[in-house]
Scaffold this motif. Structure first.
Motif, PDB file in Angstrom:
ATOM      1  N   ASP A  64      26.432 -10.418  10.409  1.00 44.54           N
ATOM      2  CA  ASP A  64      26.732  -8.983  10.336  1.00 44.54           C
ATOM      3  C   ASP A  64      26.809  -8.419  11.745  1.00 44.54           C
ATOM      4  N   TYR A  65      27.588  -7.361  11.912  1.00 42.90           N
ATOM      5  CA  TYR A  65      27.546  -6.570  13.135  1.00 42.90           C
ATOM      6  C   TYR A  65      26.480  -5.510  12.934  1.00 42.90           C
ATOM      7  N   ILE A  66      25.532  -5.459  13.869  1.00 41.80           N
ATOM      8  CA  ILE A  66      24.381  -4.576  13.679  1.00 41.80           C
ATOM      9  C   ILE A  66      24.203  -3.636  14.872  1.00 41.80           C
ATOM     10  N   ASP A  67      23.800  -2.425  14.548  1.00 41.16           N
ATOM     11  CA  ASP A  67      23.488  -1.420  15.564  1.00 41.16           C
ATOM     12  C   ASP A  67      21.987  -1.493  15.825  1.00 41.16           C
ATOM     13  N   VAL A  68      21.614  -1.900  17.040  1.00 36.60           N
ATOM     14  CA  VAL A  68      20.202  -2.107  17.352  1.00 36.60           C
ATOM     15  C   VAL A  68      19.741  -1.185  18.468  1.00 36.60           C
ATOM     16  N   MET A  69      18.470  -0.847  18.417  1.00 38.95           N
ATOM     17  CA  MET A  69      17.814  -0.139  19.514  1.00 38.95           C
ATOM     18  C   MET A  69      16.536  -0.893  19.830  1.00 38.95           C
ATOM     19  N   GLY A  70      16.322  -1.172  21.126  1.00 35.82           N
ATOM     20  CA  GLY A  70      15.129  -1.908  21.487  1.00 35.82           C
ATOM     21  C   GLY A  70      14.945  -2.021  22.983  1.00 35.82           C
ATOM     22  N   ASP A  71      13.877  -2.714  23.364  1.00 37.69           N
ATOM     23  CA  ASP A  71      13.517  -2.854  24.766  1.00 37.69           C
ATOM     24  C   ASP A  71      13.690  -4.307  25.208  1.00 37.69           C
ATOM     25  N   VAL A  72      14.261  -4.484  26.387  1.00 36.38           N
ATOM     26  CA  VAL A  72      14.525  -5.815  26.932  1.00 36.38           C
ATOM     27  C   VAL A  72      13.336  -6.243  27.795  1.00 36.38           C
ATOM     28  N   SER A  73      12.842  -7.445  27.536  1.00 33.84           N
ATOM     29  CA  SER A  73      11.739  -7.996  28.314  1.00 33.84           C
ATOM     30  C   SER A  73      12.065  -9.448  28.655  1.00 33.84           C
ATOM     31  N   THR A  74      11.143 -10.091  29.352  1.00 32.49           N
ATOM     32  CA  THR A  74      11.309 -11.498  29.711  1.00 32.49           C
ATOM     33  C   THR A  74      10.210 -12.319  29.064  1.00 32.49           C
ATOM     34  N   PHE A  75      10.612 -13.445  28.452  1.00 34.16           N
ATOM     35  CA  PHE A  75       9.646 -14.379  27.888  1.00 34.16           C
ATOM     36  C   PHE A  75      10.081 -15.783  28.240  1.00 34.16           C
ATOM     37  N   ALA A  76       9.165 -16.555  28.842  1.00 31.92           N
ATOM     38  CA  ALA A  76       9.432 -17.946  29.246  1.00 31.92           C
ATOM     39  C   ALA A  76      10.685 -18.029  30.108  1.00 31.92           C
ATOM     40  N   GLY A  77      10.869 -17.038  30.955  1.00 31.92           N
ATOM     41  CA  GLY A  77      11.962 -17.062  31.916  1.00 31.92           C
ATOM     42  C   GLY A  77      13.300 -16.592  31.382  1.00 31.92           C
ATOM     43  N   ALA A  78      13.346 -16.166  30.105  1.00 34.57           N
ATOM     44  CA  ALA A  78      14.610 -15.723  29.516  1.00 34.57           C
ATOM     45  C   ALA A  78      14.460 -14.308  28.962  1.00 34.57           C
ATOM     46  N   LEU A  79      15.549 -13.557  28.977  1.00 42.58           N
ATOM     47  CA  LEU A  79      15.515 -12.215  28.431  1.00 42.58           C
ATOM     48  C   LEU A  79      15.445 -12.257  26.910  1.00 42.58           C
ATOM     49  N   GLN A  80      14.765 -11.279  26.333  1.00 43.56           N
ATOM     50  CA  GLN A  80      14.787 -11.101  24.891  1.00 43.56           C
ATOM     51  C   GLN A  80      14.604  -9.611  24.602  1.00 43.56           C
ATOM     52  N   ILE A  81      14.933  -9.208  23.388  1.00 44.54           N
ATOM     53  CA  ILE A  81      14.837  -7.802  23.027  1.00 44.54           C
ATOM     54  C   ILE A  81      13.835  -7.627  21.893  1.00 44.54           C
ATOM     55  N   ASN A  82      12.969  -6.653  22.047  1.00 43.11           N
ATOM     56  CA  ASN A  82      12.041  -6.233  21.010  1.00 43.11           C
ATOM     57  C   ASN A  82      12.734  -5.115  20.231  1.00 43.11           C
ATOM     58  N   ILE A  83      13.199  -5.439  19.030  1.00 45.19           N
ATOM     59  CA  ILE A  83      14.031  -4.513  18.257  1.00 45.19           C
ATOM     60  C   ILE A  83      13.161  -3.519  17.505  1.00 45.19           C
ATOM     61  N   LYS A  84      13.428  -2.215  17.758  1.00 41.37           N
ATOM     62  CA  LYS A  84      12.662  -1.140  17.130  1.00 41.37           C
ATOM     63  C   LYS A  84      13.377  -0.564  15.915  1.00 41.37           C
ATOM     64  N   ARG A  85      14.704  -0.484  16.013  1.00 43.14           N
ATOM     65  CA  ARG A  85      15.504   0.062  14.916  1.00 43.14           C
ATOM     66  C   ARG A  85      16.757  -0.805  14.770  1.00 43.14           C
ATOM     67  N   VAL A  86      17.253  -0.952  13.540  1.00 42.99           N
ATOM     68  CA  VAL A  86      18.466  -1.725  13.318  1.00 42.99           C
ATOM     69  C   VAL A  86      19.113  -1.288  12.001  1.00 42.99           C
ATOM     70  N   ARG A  87      20.420  -1.262  11.987  1.00 39.51           N
ATOM     71  CA  ARG A  87      21.175  -0.993  10.766  1.00 39.51           C
ATOM     72  C   ARG A  87      22.458  -1.815  10.804  1.00 39.51           C
ATOM     73  N   ARG A  88      23.025  -2.092   9.647  1.00 40.42           N
ATOM     74  CA  ARG A  88      24.323  -2.774   9.570  1.00 40.42           C
ATOM     75  C   ARG A  88      25.410  -1.807  10.027  1.00 40.42           C
ATOM     76  N   ALA A  89      26.238  -2.238  10.990  1.00 39.77           N
ATOM     77  CA  ALA A  89      27.307  -1.374  11.498  1.00 39.77           C
ATOM     78  C   ALA A  89      28.420  -1.239  10.467  1.00 39.77           C
ATOM     79  N   ARG A  90      29.089  -0.097  10.503  1.00 39.66           N
ATOM     80  CA  ARG A  90      30.185   0.158   9.579  1.00 39.66           C
ATOM     81  C   ARG A  90      31.512  -0.270  10.207  1.00 39.66           C
ATOM     82  N   GLU A  91      32.426  -0.703   9.368  1.00 37.72           N
ATOM     83  CA  GLU A  91      33.747  -1.113   9.845  1.00 37.72           C
ATOM     84  C   GLU A  91      34.404   0.047  10.572  1.00 37.72           C
TER      85      GLU A  91
END
Length: 316
Positions: A64-91
């Protein structure tokens, strides 16, 4: 939207991305969470939904294409996002072209160059076989132009299979001119055909993951079967020539532990293995350096190369 390649630790993002993968998991304390992989045309980003049942976390599935809101951090040397909000995007809220990694080279231009190399094959049986696949089979041609060469590691983008095949064939063309021991017609044909099985080993984008056939057989066996079937449709195709061509495909990974059911026994199979490995490793290095945004001289230890990689001054 902000592309994944532009993200940095500490960023807060809000935008639409392709959900490449979604997997439920449990913490050591027994609390459920979701592992997410986001994708756009610039790369992949791991994500976590630590509280899947919280307000603002709506239902969605992988691909799915998803609309996400979150914060970017680093874990084990790689970026990752802690997702706070998410919804399925509309066509209509997104352009699919923004979410699929694509070759930097023009695919039609590469295809024309590939056909030029095909036309340089003078053996009538080999040329006919190549013509049946790369010209007459429109379904195969469409898949070949759009496929990646791998799920990960190298050429994992739309047009990657075409780009890799063309590069390997050009390397083989050089070797055929430099080393008289090589049969040019056989080597160029084998180079063009060596990875055709990947059109069935991997599903098309946006999935770009292994099919059942790919898991069970792998692209080397699939490709060998495809060539055998094509040769069978050409009257009087020499059995010895077919065996040599198929051998090059079966042996192009070079070693049994790398997935080849046969080790190279022909000079052309040795040359193909060297060309395939050269292009794969150089493209892997290219992608590693391109993905590193720190611009530090030393990138650190890389398990694929078993070495601490250093950027040369010319790359900066």
């Amino acid at each position: 939207m902000r592309f994944i390649s532009e993200l940095r630790e500490g960023d807060r993002i809000s935008g639409i991305y392709l959900c490449k993968q979604k997997q439920s998991a449990v913490t050591k304390n027994g609390k459920p969470y979701e592992n997410i992989t986001l994708q756009d045309k610039t790369g992949l980003l791991d994500g976590k939904i630590w509280d899947p049942n919280s307000i603002g976390i709506e239902d969605f599935e992988a691909l799915d294409y998803i609309d996400v809101m979150g914060d970017v951090s680093t874990f084990a040397g790689a970026l990752q996002i802690n997702i706070k909000r998410v919804r399925r995007a509309r066509e209509g809220e997104y352009d699919p072209a923004d979410y699929l990694p694509v070759s930097s080279r023009d695919r039609e231009e590469m295809y024309r160059e590939l056909l030029g190399l095909m036309d340089s094959v003078t053996n009538p049986f080999l040329h006919t076989l190549l013509q049946k696949l790369f010209v007459e089979d429109s379904g195969f041609v469409a898949a070949f132009k759009a496929h990646s060469a791998a799920k990960t590691v190298h050429h994992g983008f739309v047009g990657g299979l075409l780009e890799h095949t063309l590069s390997v064939t050009r390397l083989c063309e050089y070797m055929a001119g430099a080393y008289p021991v090589l049969n040019r017609n056989l080597l160029i044909s084998a180079a063009l055909l060596h990875d055709v099985g990947k059109t069935r080993e991997l599903a098309a984008f946006p999935v770009n993951d292994y099919t059942d056939e790919g898991q069970l057989l792998g692209h080397i066996i699939i490709g060998a079967q495809m060539v055998h079937d094509l040769a069978g449709r050409i009257p009087d195709f020499p059995r010895n020539l077919e065996n040599q061509l198929v051998h090059c495909i079966l042996a192009h990974h070079g070693e049994l532990e790398y997935g080849s059911p046969k080790k190279p026994a022909l000079a052309e199979a040795v040359a193909l293995n060297l060309a395939d490995n050269t292009d794969a490793r150089m493209e892997t290095l290219t992608e590693i350096f391109a993905a590193d945004k720190s611009k530090k001289d030393w990138l650190g230890y890389n398990r694929l190369f078993e070495s601490n990689l250093r950027r040369t001054e010319e790359d900066r």
